[in-house]
Each structure stands twice: as structure tokens, then as C-alpha cells.
Design an enzyme around this catalytic site. Structure first.
Site, PDB file in Angstrom:
ATOM      1  N   ASP A  63      -8.983   1.108  -4.932  1.00 33.83           N
ATOM      2  CA  ASP A  63      -9.055  -0.233  -5.031  1.00 33.83           C
ATOM      3  C   ASP A  63      -9.780  -0.807  -3.761  1.00 33.83           C
ATOM      4  O   ASP A  63     -10.481  -0.477  -2.954  1.00 33.83           O
ATOM      5  CB  ASP A  63      -7.390  -0.760  -4.295  1.00 33.83           C
ATOM      6  CG  ASP A  63      -7.567  -1.671  -3.987  1.00 33.83           C
ATOM      7  OD1 ASP A  63      -6.725  -2.115  -5.145  1.00 33.83           O
ATOM      8  OD2 ASP A  63      -7.214  -2.643  -3.307  1.00 33.83           O
ATOM      9  N   GLU A 109      -9.367  -0.079 -10.842  1.00 31.48           N
ATOM     10  CA  GLU A 109      -9.895  -1.216 -12.204  1.00 31.48           C
ATOM     11  C   GLU A 109     -10.830  -2.113 -12.405  1.00 31.48           C
ATOM     12  O   GLU A 109     -11.889  -2.173 -12.263  1.00 31.48           O
ATOM     13  CB  GLU A 109      -8.496  -2.315 -10.859  1.00 31.48           C
ATOM     14  CG  GLU A 109      -8.148  -3.236 -11.414  1.00 31.48           C
ATOM     15  CD  GLU A 109      -6.918  -4.019 -10.337  1.00 31.48           C
ATOM     16  OE1 GLU A 109      -6.325  -5.222 -10.656  1.00 31.48           O
ATOM     17  OE2 GLU A 109      -7.006  -3.331  -9.027  1.00 31.48           O
ATOM     18  N   CYS A 129       6.039  -0.793  -6.408  1.00 28.00           N
ATOM     19  CA  CYS A 129       6.222   0.495  -5.749  1.00 28.00           C
ATOM     20  C   CYS A 129       5.328   1.752  -6.413  1.00 28.00           C
ATOM     21  O   CYS A 129       5.971   2.540  -7.295  1.00 28.00           O
ATOM     22  CB  CYS A 129       7.598   0.648  -4.950  1.00 28.00           C
ATOM     23  SG  CYS A 129       7.579   2.237  -4.139  1.00 28.00           S
ATOM     24  N   CYS A 155       8.561   4.877  -6.172  1.00 31.84           N
ATOM     25  CA  CYS A 155      10.129   4.104  -7.664  1.00 31.84           C
ATOM     26  C   CYS A 155       9.222   3.757  -8.116  1.00 31.84           C
ATOM     27  O   CYS A 155      10.401   3.667  -9.134  1.00 31.84           O
ATOM     28  CB  CYS A 155      11.045   4.303  -6.011  1.00 31.84           C
ATOM     29  SG  CYS A 155      10.588   2.550  -6.259  1.00 31.84           S
ATOM     30  N   CYS A 178       9.629  -1.408   0.360  1.00 30.27           N
ATOM     31  CA  CYS A 178       9.390  -1.497  -1.082  1.00 30.27           C
ATOM     32  C   CYS A 178      11.531  -1.820  -1.159  1.00 30.27           C
ATOM     33  O   CYS A 178      12.076  -1.155   0.213  1.00 30.27           O
ATOM     34  CB  CYS A 178      10.113  -0.578  -2.068  1.00 30.27           C
ATOM     35  SG  CYS A 178      10.411  -0.392  -3.508  1.00 30.27           S
ATOM     36  N   CYS A 188      13.783   1.459  -2.556  1.00 31.59           N
ATOM     37  CA  CYS A 188      14.267   2.357  -1.962  1.00 31.59           C
ATOM     38  C   CYS A 188      13.337   2.710  -0.341  1.00 31.59           C
ATOM     39  O   CYS A 188      13.360   3.685   0.697  1.00 31.59           O
ATOM     40  CB  CYS A 188      12.208   3.178  -2.724  1.00 31.59           C
ATOM     41  SG  CYS A 188      11.225   3.069  -2.439  1.00 31.59           S
ATOM     42  N   ASP A 238      -3.634  -1.669   0.234  1.00 28.31           N
ATOM     43  CA  ASP A 238      -4.610  -1.163  -0.644  1.00 28.31           C
ATOM     44  C   ASP A 238      -3.811  -0.102  -0.839  1.00 28.31           C
ATOM     45  O   ASP A 238      -4.289   0.845  -2.220  1.00 28.31           O
ATOM     46  CB  ASP A 238      -5.355  -1.439  -0.023  1.00 28.31           C
ATOM     47  CG  ASP A 238      -6.406  -2.868   0.585  1.00 28.31           C
ATOM     48  OD1 ASP A 238      -5.529  -3.626  -0.582  1.00 28.31           O
ATOM     49  OD2 ASP A 238      -6.376  -3.028   1.488  1.00 28.31           O
TER      50      ASP A 238
END
Length: 395
Positions: free
Chosen positions: A188, A272, A324, A327, A343, A346, A353
Site C-alpha cells: 500500500d 494498487e 476488514c 472478516c 472492526c 469482529c 495501511d
């Protein structure tokens, strides 16, 4: 694969004078080609490439205004015509949609006080032992920092604004695959840190331009105070150009080392697909350019092809920072000031990052499996759909 090998040149004062003359003639021919094509386009007239070359080179040499074109190697003038033709066609292909990628504007005219270059094919240069022979210039001393992998097909002689000369050879190089390994990584890219991997490694952002910004400002202020056309102004201009070169080269060296380490240590690298040109139009433009994201990703792709590794880009519209990675629940957008979040489904606490890098890794694996036609296990498919942002947020 075709690659470029670049070496430092040390021409004598007489050779520098002849190279300057060749640079000027090639620049004039290139600009004349653009003017001729613009005039024909305005009239609705189609002109063949051979006719353009005949008018701006062959016939121009016979006129008193352009008679000095015959003093330099004709191969440099012919290649200038080819460069103008390619630039003009890229513009039209971009307008018609035939050329993919970002839009290409009208070719810019070459200027005298910028980076100068000439391109030569096999009939315009030769390697005479440790020296580079350039037609009508002579044998130029070369600093051979490494051996050429094959016989070069062309060379570009470059004069940088700081006064340095370089030779850039186009050569064929065979791929050298590295031994296979079982590691894959997603990265990232950011500004606080240049890159964060899915393993949790943080690659710092050196900010090469920012660290020299004050020194550059003083040098540019000194340049602005010099009288135009004076020798002191030329010295000040070279001083500014040297500082910019150091920033550029240190950034490139850091990107090379970072890309090589990522490719060497991992069988597959996923990143990305950022719209750097769009981000460069925001208030973060200077920081985005200083980070050099596009340069780093390009080098990772090139080194992956050279060393037999896998590289892939993940779609820029994937909500990697909102999902997330544990999950697969999408938690919604978050401002850049939020560096950690929990999250709601979960309860996992994520570093922003690292979580995005893990989602990039999962998306890259999913796309590579789908491209190969492999079967995805049900558990994997569920997590990957969540990481792509298809789950609703928990209430």
C-alpha cells in the site's frame, strides 16, 4: 527484452562544440517538422512522412537559411524527423481513442535551454574499443560502469542542464529468473510511509525534495538576482540544475533498491493502480511527486519481468481501506487522520495501511487465480468477496 544502459560521457571541448551544433540542428529539424505538419493539417492536406523529411532536411540544406544542416550527421536529422512523426501520431491516436492510457496533447516544440539529445541508429555510431564513435563528432571517452549485455541497436546522446553528457544504449537482455519462493506480498503506497507491506513492514518515505527544499530555494533566489546573459547567471543556473539532479538520482536509486528487494524476496508482488496524475493536481501535488509512486511501481514491474516474478495491479476503485481484512466486512470510508480503527463486526484492531496492504494481497491473489482458471475454495471466495467491498457494513 529491450532495456536501456546509460553511461557517462566525457567529450573534449571540440567534441562538445560539435555536439552542441548537432543538438541545435536536430532541434530545428524537429520543430520544422511540427510546423509543416501543423500547416498541412490546417489546410486539410495529407502529407507523407517521406515528403516531410524531403522538405525539412534534403531541400532545406539547399537554402541559405538552413545550409548549416549539412555540417552535422544526417542520421541525427533523420531520427529527429522520426521522433516528430511519432509524437504527432501519438497525438492523433490519443484523440481518436486508438491510443490507450492518459490523453496525449499536441507535441511541444523543443527549446534551446533544456535537456538536449540526439538519437543515432547503427549507421551513426560505433564502439571503438573503450570509446564511442559518433558520426562527425569523433571518438568520445566513456566511463563503462558495467558491460553491455549485447550489441546496441541505437544510442541516444544526452546533455543534461547541469552540463553532464550521457550515452543511453538500447540493448537486448535475456531474463534471469530467480529461484522460486513461497512468499507473496501486497503493498500500500502512501505519503507518511512510502509503502507498507502486507507483512507489516514499513518502508519510510525519505522525502528527497523536501529535505533539500530550503537549499534549493536559496539557490533559485541567487539565480533570480543574476543579470541575464552573464557568466554568473550561467553558473547559478548550473548550480540549481546540479541540486535537482541530486534529488532526482537519489530518489531513483532508492526506488531501484526498494523494488529489487521486494521482487527478490517475494514470488508475487501486488500493488494498487493509483491515479498519480489525478492526485498530482491536488494540494498534495508536491508530496505526491516527491514520493515517486509511479516510478517505484514501474521499476517493480520491470524487475519482476526480468527475474521471473509475478506483478499485478489491483483496481484503484477497490475499497481497500474500508474493508476488514480479517472478516471481510466493509466498515465505510474514513478520513486520512484515522490511522487505526476497530472492526465493528469482529472487533479486530487494524493499522490502516497494513490492513489496506493485506486487502491488496487478497485481491491480487483472487484476480491471478481467476485469470488462470483455478478453482477458489469456498472459504477463500467468501473472504475475498468481503475484501472487495461486496459485504454490507454491520449494523
Amino acid at each position: 527484452m529491450q532495456v536501456r544502459y546509460r553511461y557517462r560521457l566525457y567529450p573534449s571541448p571540440g567534441q562538445q562544440q560539435m555536439l552542441a551544433r548537432t543538438f541545435g540542428c536536430a532541434r530545428v529539424v524537429y520543430n520544422d517538422c511540427l510546423r509543416l505538419r501543423d500547416a498541412c493539417h490546417a489546410k486539410g492536406e495529407k502529407i507523407p512522412d517521406t515528403e516531410v523529411q524531403r522538405r525539412v532536411v534534403t531541400l532545406a540544406k539547399q537554402t541559405p537559411e538552413r545550409a548549416w544542416l549539412g555540417e552535422v550527421a544526417s542520421v541525427a536529422l533523420v531520427q529527429a524527423c522520426q521522433d516528430a512523426r511519432r509524437a504527432y501520431r501519438n497525438w492523433f491516436d490519443s484523440l481518436s481513442g486508438k491510443r490507450k492510457g492518459r490523453k496525449v496533447g499536441h507535441p511541444a516544440f523543443r527549446r534551446k535551454h533544456q535537456r538536449q539529445s540526439i538519437r543515432l541508429t547503427r549507421n551513426g555510431f560505433a564502439l571503438h574499443g573503450e570509446r564511442l564513435y559518433v558520426a562527425k563528432v569523433g571518438d568520445i571517452r566513456v566511463e563503462w560502469s558495467r558491460d553491455l549485455p549485447s550489441v546496441p541497436s541505437s544510442v541516444t546522446v544526452i546533455r543534461e542542464p547541469d552540463g553532464r553528457y550521457y550515452a543511453s544504449f538500447v540493448v537486448e537482455r535475456e531474463a534471469t529468473p530467480l529461484p522460486d519462493c513461497d512468499r507473496e506480498v501486497g503493498i500500500d503506497l502512501g505519503l507518511a510511509s512510502l509503502a507498507v507491506t502486507s507483512d507489516g513492514e514499513v518502508i519510510g518515505n525519505p522525502r528527497f525534495l523536501r529535505t533539500r527544499e530550503r537549499e534549493l530555494a536559496r539557490a533559485q533566489q541567487a539565480l533570480a538576482r543574476k543579470q541575464k546573459g552573464s557568466a554568473n547567471r550561467d553558473k547559478a543556473r548550473r548550480r540549481v540544475a546540479v541540486m535537482h539532479r541530486k534529488v532526482r538520482e537519489t530518489r531513483l536509486d532508492h526506488a531501484h533498491k526498494t523494488a529489487l528487494r521486494l521482487v527478490r524476496d517475494n514470488q508475487a508482488v501486488y500493488a494498487e493502480d493509483l491515479c498519480v496524475s489525478g492526485l498530482a493536481r491536488t494540494r498534495l501535488a508536491k508530496s505526491v511527486h516527491d514520493a515517486g509512486w509511479a516510478q517505484l511501481v514501474r521499476l517493480i514491474e520491470e524487475k519482476a519481468a526480468q527475474y521471473g516474478r509475478t506483478f499485478a495491479r489491483v483496481g484503484r476503485f477497490e475499497p481497500t481501506s474500508q474493508v476488514c481484512s480479517a472478516c471481510g466486512v466493509k466498515d465505510g470510508p474514513k478520513p486520512l487522520s484515522v490511522r487505526e480503527w476497530q472492526c465493528k463486526a469482529c472487533g479486530t484492531v487494524h493499522d490502516r495501511d497494513v490492513n489496506a496492504a493485506r486487502n491488496v494481497l487478497a485481491l491480487g491473489r483472487r484476480e491471478s487465480l481467476n485469470a488462470c482458471g483455478a478453482q477458489v475454495r469456498p472459504g477463500q471466495a467468501l473472504a475475498q468477496r468481503g475484501e472487495a467491498g461486496t459485504h454490507r457494513s454491520a449494523a
